[in-house]
Every structure is written in structure tokens, then in C-alpha cells.
Design a protein around this motif. Structure first.
Motif, PDB file in Angstrom:
ATOM      1  N   LEU A 104       0.671  -1.316   0.061  1.00 34.32           N
ATOM      2  CA  LEU A 104       0.177  -0.071  -0.002  1.00 34.32           C
ATOM      3  C   LEU A 104       0.857   1.188  -0.055  1.00 34.32           C
ATOM      4  O   LEU A 104       0.578   2.166  -0.763  1.00 34.32           O
ATOM      5  CB  LEU A 104      -0.828  -0.197   1.243  1.00 34.32           C
ATOM      6  CG  LEU A 104      -1.782   1.276   1.414  1.00 34.32           C
ATOM      7  CD1 LEU A 104      -2.830   1.440   0.173  1.00 34.32           C
ATOM      8  CD2 LEU A 104      -2.761   0.869   2.572  1.00 34.32           C
ATOM      9  N   GLU A 105       2.032   1.355   0.773  1.00 33.39           N
ATOM     10  CA  GLU A 105       2.810   2.573   0.863  1.00 33.39           C
ATOM     11  C   GLU A 105       3.402   2.547  -0.597  1.00 33.39           C
ATOM     12  O   GLU A 105       3.633   3.925  -0.855  1.00 33.39           O
ATOM     13  CB  GLU A 105       4.044   2.238   2.031  1.00 33.39           C
ATOM     14  CG  GLU A 105       4.812   3.525   1.873  1.00 33.39           C
ATOM     15  CD  GLU A 105       5.460   3.567   3.134  1.00 33.39           C
ATOM     16  OE1 GLU A 105       6.870   3.875   2.869  1.00 33.39           O
ATOM     17  OE2 GLU A 105       5.176   3.167   4.198  1.00 33.39           O
ATOM     18  N   ALA A 106       3.844   1.534  -0.978  1.00 30.32           N
ATOM     19  CA  ALA A 106       4.360   1.498  -2.527  1.00 30.32           C
ATOM     20  C   ALA A 106       3.679   2.183  -3.559  1.00 30.32           C
ATOM     21  O   ALA A 106       4.048   2.869  -4.071  1.00 30.32           O
ATOM     22  CB  ALA A 106       4.912   0.400  -2.488  1.00 30.32           C
ATOM     23  N   ILE A 107       2.359   1.883  -3.322  1.00 28.39           N
ATOM     24  CA  ILE A 107       1.304   2.252  -4.454  1.00 28.39           C
ATOM     25  C   ILE A 107       1.158   4.052  -4.176  1.00 28.39           C
ATOM     26  O   ILE A 107       1.072   4.619  -5.026  1.00 28.39           O
ATOM     27  CB  ILE A 107      -0.177   1.608  -4.260  1.00 28.39           C
ATOM     28  CG1 ILE A 107       0.088   0.080  -4.679  1.00 28.39           C
ATOM     29  CG2 ILE A 107      -1.165   2.240  -4.800  1.00 28.39           C
ATOM     30  CD1 ILE A 107      -1.182  -0.902  -4.073  1.00 28.39           C
ATOM     31  N   LEU A 108       0.977   4.277  -2.837  1.00 28.93           N
ATOM     32  CA  LEU A 108       0.924   5.588  -2.648  1.00 28.93           C
ATOM     33  C   LEU A 108       2.063   6.567  -2.910  1.00 28.93           C
ATOM     34  O   LEU A 108       1.831   7.494  -3.662  1.00 28.93           O
ATOM     35  CB  LEU A 108       0.555   5.934  -1.136  1.00 28.93           C
ATOM     36  CG  LEU A 108      -0.785   5.299  -0.481  1.00 28.93           C
ATOM     37  CD1 LEU A 108      -0.920   5.302   0.784  1.00 28.93           C
ATOM     38  CD2 LEU A 108      -2.037   5.847  -1.210  1.00 28.93           C
ATOM     39  N   LEU A 109       3.227   6.087  -2.797  1.00 31.63           N
ATOM     40  CA  LEU A 109       4.460   6.711  -3.148  1.00 31.63           C
ATOM     41  C   LEU A 109       4.644   6.888  -4.619  1.00 31.63           C
ATOM     42  O   LEU A 109       4.989   8.027  -5.259  1.00 31.63           O
ATOM     43  CB  LEU A 109       5.699   5.810  -2.611  1.00 31.63           C
ATOM     44  CG  LEU A 109       5.996   6.043  -1.249  1.00 31.63           C
ATOM     45  CD1 LEU A 109       7.185   5.118  -0.670  1.00 31.63           C
ATOM     46  CD2 LEU A 109       6.322   7.402  -0.707  1.00 31.63           C
ATOM     47  N   LYS A 110       4.162   5.734  -5.429  1.00 33.70           N
ATOM     48  CA  LYS A 110       4.021   5.851  -6.892  1.00 33.70           C
ATOM     49  C   LYS A 110       2.719   6.899  -7.511  1.00 33.70           C
ATOM     50  O   LYS A 110       3.263   7.447  -8.147  1.00 33.70           O
ATOM     51  CB  LYS A 110       3.832   4.512  -7.648  1.00 33.70           C
ATOM     52  CG  LYS A 110       4.039   4.425  -9.044  1.00 33.70           C
ATOM     53  CD  LYS A 110       3.973   3.010  -9.493  1.00 33.70           C
ATOM     54  CE  LYS A 110       3.992   3.238 -11.008  1.00 33.70           C
ATOM     55  NZ  LYS A 110       4.766   2.692 -11.776  1.00 33.70           N
TER      56      LYS A 110
END
Length: 190
Positions: A104-110
Motif C-alpha cells: 500500500l505504501e509503495a502504491i501511494l508513493l508511486k
């Protein structure tokens, strides 16, 4: 998270059961959860996985707790709080094992165009997965809900399921779910 509108119409018995369930769940707060940081004890859709204790426990809002409670209501309308708590703790453990909060954090960062390094690290074959998984997020319908088309027949008939192991499919499916949860939350906020 403002869930008061959603929960304002529950019965008094349900409200009492929810209060008991919340107390039981919060009593499970692990000792390695920093209790002096008030912000970490506020429910959020997007917890920082680095701030979570090793078991994955996190503060949850009443609507989430109520949904778990209602999932295990028996035929007589009584809540089975022990079963609900077990289901909730299994879900949290599954999220920890599958690294759902990291994904989820990776999705938000992207999305914020900051970096996709974490996403690449967690899901190195994501582009391949996107190509073989016949699933298209097309936008929103007239009532502003996210629309997703999934072509399972085409996916299976082309043999795409054999491109990854079961473990890999589960990992990439977690990415799919988290990505769609983000879209649903955006729609709910609009």
C-alpha cells in the motif's frame, strides 16, 4: 475517519456489543506499540508499516470493527465476538505476512510520483503481471463508484495463470486489492 453517519442507526444492543468488541480488540494492543505517541493510536486507512508493531496490530475505526462483528452474527442475531476477534486477528496477520501495508505504501508513493523503488523491490514482475492479468480499471460509473472489468475466461483460456506460482499470484493479487481499495476510498471521499 468519520464513521458516525454509518453507525448512527445501529441498535442499542449492537452499540453495546461494538463497545465490548472494541475494548476486547484494544486490550490486544501489544506491548511494543508506542503508547506515548497519540498519533499512532488514531485509526487510519494508511498506516505507516514501519510504525506498526511486529504482530501488525493497528488501531481500527468503529466501522471496521462493526463489519467484523456483523460477519459472525449467528442465526439468532447474536454476535459471536470470539469468532469475530479471531477472524480480525487472522486478517491482520495475513496482511503482515503478505506485506500488504508495504505494498500500500509503495502504491501511494508511486501515485504521488515520489518513487516506485519500493514497488519494484516488493513486486519485481509487476509489469509482466499487468500484461497477463486481464483486468482493467476503467474509471468511475455515473454514481462515482470505481469500475473494473475482469475477463477470467480469457485469462484462463490463454493459459496466463501458468505464468506465476500460486505464491506469486497471491502476492500480486494483494497489490490488486490494495490498489482498488485506494480507488474506492477516493470515490467515497468525493
Amino acid at each position: 475517519l468519520d464513521n458516525m453517519k454509518c453507525l448512527s442507526s445501529i441498535s442499542t444492543d449492537d452499540a453495546i456489543a461494538l463497545e465490548q468488541f472494541r475494548e476486547t480488540y484494544n486490550a490486544r494492543c501489544p506491548s511494543d506499540m508506542p503508547k506515548n505517541d497519540e498519533e499512532l493510536l488514531i485509526p487510519t486507512w494508511y498506516p505507516n508499516y514501519k510504525d506498526l508493531p511486529s504482530c501488525g496490530w493497528r488501531p481500527l475505526d468503529d466501522l471496521t470493527l462493526y463489519r467484523f462483528l456483523c460477519a459472525d452474527r449467528n442465526k439468532n442475531g447474536k454476535f459471536q465476538q470470539d469468532i469475530s476477534l479471531d477472524r480480525l486477528l487472522q486478517t491482520i496477520n495475513y496482511r503482515r505476512e503478505q506485506k500488504a501495508d508495504e505494498i500500500l505504501e509503495a502504491i501511494l508513493l508511486k501515485e504521488q510520483q515520489q518513487s516506485d523503488a519500493l514497488l519494484v523491490k516488493l513486486l519485481p514482475n509487476l509489469e509482466k503481471y499487468k500484461r497477463v492479468r486481464i483486468r482493467v480499471f476503467t474509471g468511475r460509473d455515473y454514481s462515482n463508484q470505481p469500475v473494473l472489468f475482469e475477463r477470467l475466461g480469457e485469462f484462463i483460456s490463454l493459459g496466463n495463470y501458468s505464468q506465476f506460482t500460486i505464491e506469486e499470484w497471491v502476492k500480486y493479487y494483494v497489490w490488486d486489492l490494495e490498489r482498488h481499495f485506494v480507488e474506492m476510498r477516493k470515490c467515497a471521499a468525493d
